[in-house]
Design a protein around this motif. Structure first.
Motif, short mmCIF file in Angstrom:
data_model
loop_
_atom_site.label_atom_id
_atom_site.label_comp_id
_atom_site.label_asym_id
_atom_site.label_seq_id
_atom_site.Cartn_x
_atom_site.Cartn_y
_atom_site.Cartn_z
N GLN A 133 0.82 -1.20 0.00
CA GLN A 133 0.00 0.00 0.00
C GLN A 133 0.87 1.26 0.00
O GLN A 133 0.56 2.24 -0.68
CB GLN A 133 -0.93 0.01 1.22
N LYS A 134 1.98 1.23 0.74
CA LYS A 134 2.87 2.40 0.78
C LYS A 134 3.52 2.64 -0.58
O LYS A 134 3.63 3.77 -1.05
CB LYS A 134 3.95 2.22 1.84
N SER A 186 0.91 4.20 -2.79
CA SER A 186 0.65 5.61 -2.48
C SER A 186 1.81 6.50 -2.93
O SER A 186 1.59 7.57 -3.51
CB SER A 186 0.42 5.77 -0.98
N ASP A 187 3.02 6.06 -2.67
CA ASP A 187 4.20 6.85 -3.08
C ASP A 187 4.24 7.03 -4.59
O ASP A 187 4.53 8.12 -5.10
CB ASP A 187 5.49 6.18 -2.60
#
Length: 756
Positions: free
Chosen positions: A272-273, A276-277
């Protein structure tokens, strides 16, 4: 057959293929079994499927070639398709996952055909579509693009168009053919091999093909270093490269990138990170666009690049015809390693343009070339022009240094005298032989004020001399040189025309011409030299800087002639060396004669020599010769050390009437005549001093005592002769010290060739 019936037939066939796949009935031969229970339409469809070709090979891809400098920097990248093929191990794993995520999430589960996607297509009568209903697997896409690429490469655009036909019977047949090929492909190759082929094959927009070229073009990184965001951006381009490439369609590219990222997240390829990034990374922070052109015109070294490509067109290893060789260069993924040294080239180019600026108001041209003795390898070239087809001062696409691209060469003036020296030494004359300068017996010039020596048929009796019906040859010097004894070295150093005309009549013009031929001298792009006294002795033949420099390199290398060439090695797409068509070097004069010639040519830097101020820094040994044609239209200096030969030319490339007299070139005004020692020699000195600074000083081999009449006086500059004096075709003996008032200093500024 009506269209709706056709669709039903192919739908039945597709359904049967699905059943057969599920039951494992599509065997290695890729044939469907003719089941007894099948209906007439199905049986016909099975026969049609079985009749389709089934064998499919992954053929080598067209890819860009690279022309490299000696330091492995890129000079140019010739290509029809801008592609760089790399193995899967050099493609970032995240890029591989991104492409699979968006194109074929069940890639590792199916055998070339995805039953789920195909079933959806059958159900919606979209079998012929290009994956709208998810029917096309990555393997099928590879087949489609590979067939299209193969058709385009063979010059068949209509066949290429057929591979993307969407409707009608042709669309159904195409889809089924690709399906059968896909199954065949999966039986022959591993999944990694297919993925590797796909990533190297497909179009990524903006004129780049394959993932490596795309990574370098859009992000200036290799494919092995692609990030999550970059991988998703590129993976999204493939489906519609014309509307989603990030350079021309940044908004569409971002939208498509985010779709890919969502797929990657859903399939567990990223966290997920990471999602998002990547989603929050602006496209302007991602792009570092690097354009790569296939044209030499955009190379940093366009003239040399042009020469290399023309040289490669003559290499049989690239193909039997020029067309085939050009095809290999632009699609074969070759690595062409040249001998070009960018550091040397920068020094040479700067030295030329500092003295003779681009587009100068005096319309003076200049060029230079550097060659390695003993190999024929071209190390650098430069000229005071801008590579351009547009009209304008200093604009041209003609390479002034090499016999290519329309360059026919220019007259070489007194640089030709070196070959008379070689011939004399080979025919029994010695370093300390002297020439008895003849008296002037005529006048020339518009007003008959220039004293000349008149040479007639009786003084040139060989086949290359003056014929009985030829007019007398009037030979003068740039300044008055009174009759007196002059050593061979002094005559060369001061470039006395009447002395060399006398030498030529004694040695024989044909013999000097033969010497010039064996060291590779030809006119322009290969026409034989004119074998007449003015052309052979005083340089009225047109020759290029490359050809002249390489002839001097023969002397510098100890008498070994090597064919000049710009390429040291060619590697094919598998990094295997290809054979070069280059004649082997051959010894064309003895090492002793070469050493003796060098000894004589060192006199050009002596006091009163025509290049007395051009000696190299630190007393580094060098030899060479100036050259100036009639009326100073063309001027030269060709000089060498044991490791480098550099030829500098300053003059007019297009006319023999543009006299170099009383000119302002750049910020400097040159009053009077511009000789070879005025501009060409200083450019040579600056170039050589800069390049050789800090390098070990090398000594020339010394000639043996047999090359002197009296070795005991070989280092005595005032000793004239202890044996032969050259007086035309006659010789007589004399020994003693030359007179201090013999007028030897009167030709301090002279060098002219006297091309009468």
């Amino acid at each position: 057959m009506p269209r709706n019936r056709l669709m039903n037939v192919f739908t039945l066939l597709a359904a049967f293929v699905l059943v057969s796949l599920a039951m494992g009935m599509v065997v290695a031969g890729l044939a469907l079994p003719a089941l007894g229970a099948a209906g007439k339409a199905t049986t016909s469809s099975i026969k049609m499927f079985n009749d389709l070709p089934g064998d499919f090979q992954m053929n080598p891809l067209a890819q860009q070639s690279r022309i490299l400098a000696a330091d492995n920097t890129v000079i140019a990248t010739p290509y029809n398709e801008n592609r760089i093929v790399v193995p899967l191990s050099r493609i970032a794993p995240i890029m591989q996952k991104a492409q699979i995520a968006i194109e074929d999430e069940r890639f590792y589960q199916h055998g070339g055909v995805d039953p789920r996607g195909l079933l959806r297509a059958v159900a919606s009568n979209q079998l012929s579509s290009s994956g709208v209903q998810g029917a096309s697997t990555l393997t099928q896409q590879y087949v489609k693009v590979a067939l299209q690429d193969e058709a385009l490469s063979s010059g068949d655009p209509s066949a290429a168009q057929q591979q993307v036909t969407q409707t009608g019977m042709a669309g159904y047949v195409r889809k089924l053919q690709q399906l059968k090929y896909a199954i065949s492909l999966e039986q022959k190759y591993t999944k990694d091999q297919i993925l590797d082929g796909y990533l190297n094959l497909v179009y990524y927009g903006d004129q780049v093909y394959g993932i490596e070229a795309a990574a370098q073009h859009y992000f200036s990184v290799p494919a092995s270093q692609l990030t999550v965001a970059e991988s998703a951006l590129l993976a999204g381009v493939v489906n519609q490269p014309g509307t989603t490439d990030p350079v021309n369609n940044p908004k569409a590219a971002i939208a498509r990138r985010n779709v890919v990222l969502q797929k990657m997240l859903d399939q567990g390829y990223i966290t997920q990170k990471q999602f998002s990034d990547a989603v929050n990374t602006p496209i302007e922070k991602m792009l570092k666009v690097k354009d790569i052109s296939s044209s030499c015109a955009t190379s940093k070294y366009p003239y040399f690049c042009d020469y290399v490509t023309q040289w490669l067109r003559q290499q049989p290893a690239l193909g039997a015809t020029v067309k085939q060789r050009e095809g290999a260069l632009k699609s074969g993924g070759l690595t062409i390693k040249t001998s070009f040294n960018p550091k040397y080239a920068a020094v040479l180019d700067a030295s030329i343009k500092a003295k003779v600026p681009v587009g100068n108001s005096a319309k003076v041209d200049a060029a230079g070339i550097i060659i390695q003795p003993g190999t024929g390898l071209i190390l650098a070239s430069g000229q005071n022009t801008k590579y351009s087809l547009k009209p304008g001062a200093g604009n041209t696409t003609v390479n002034y240094t090499t016999p290519s691209g329309g360059n026919g060469g220019v007259q070489i003036g007194s640089t030709a005298k070196a070959f008379a020296v070689i011939t004399a030494l080979e025919n029994g004359y010695k370093i300390d032989s002297s020439i008895n300068l003849p008296t002037y017996n005529g006048k020339a010039g518009n007003k008959g004020t220039i004293p000349v020596r008149v040479f007639t048929h009786s003084q040139f009796s060989d086949a290359c001399g003056l014929g009985r019906g030829d007019p007398p040859w009037l030979v003068g010097n740039d300044v008055y040189v009174p009759p007196h004894l002059m050593s061979l070295s002094q005559a060369l150093g001061e470039s006395v025309n009447t002395a060399f005309a006398t030498l030529g009549s004694g040695v024989g013009v044909c013999k000097i011409a033969d010497t010039m031929t064996k060291v590779g001298l030809v006119q322009g792009a290969g026409k034989p030299l004119e074998r007449v006294p003015s052309g052979i002795i005083l340089g009225s033949n047109d020759v290029t800087p490359l050809t002249l420099a390489n002839a001097y390199a023969t002397v510098a290398s100890g008498g070994k002639y090597c064919e000049p060439r710009p390429v040291s090695q060619i590697l094919d797409s598998n990094n295997k060396a290809m054979p070069l068509k280059v004649s082997p070097c051959k010894q064309v004069m003895s090492k002793d004669v070469a050493a003796a010639t060098t000894k004589v040519l060192q006199a050009v830097f002596d006091k009163n020599g025509t290049a007395e101020n051009a000696g190299l820094a630190g007393g580094r040994p060098a030899a060479g010769k100036t050259g100036t044609t009639d009326n100073a239209v063309q001027t030269w200096f060709v000089g060498y050390t044991p490791s480098l030969v550099t030829a500098i030319w300053v003059g007019s490339i297009s006319t023999n009437t543009h006299y170099l007299t009383d000119l302002r070139i750049g910020d400097t005004f040159y009053k009077g005549t511009i000789f070879g020692g005025t501009l060409a020699a200083p450019i040579w000195k600056t170039t050589m001093d800069t390049i050789l600074k800090g390098q070990p000083i090398q000594q020339f081999p010394q000639p043996s005592d047999s090359m002197y009449d009296d070795p005991s006086h070989k280092n005595d500059p005032n000793w004239v002769n202890t044996g032969s004096i050259i007086e035309g075709k006659n010789m007589r003996s004399y020994s003693g010290y030359r007179s201090t008032n013999d007028g030897n200093s009167s030709s301090t500024n002279g060098d002219g060739s006297g091309n009468d």
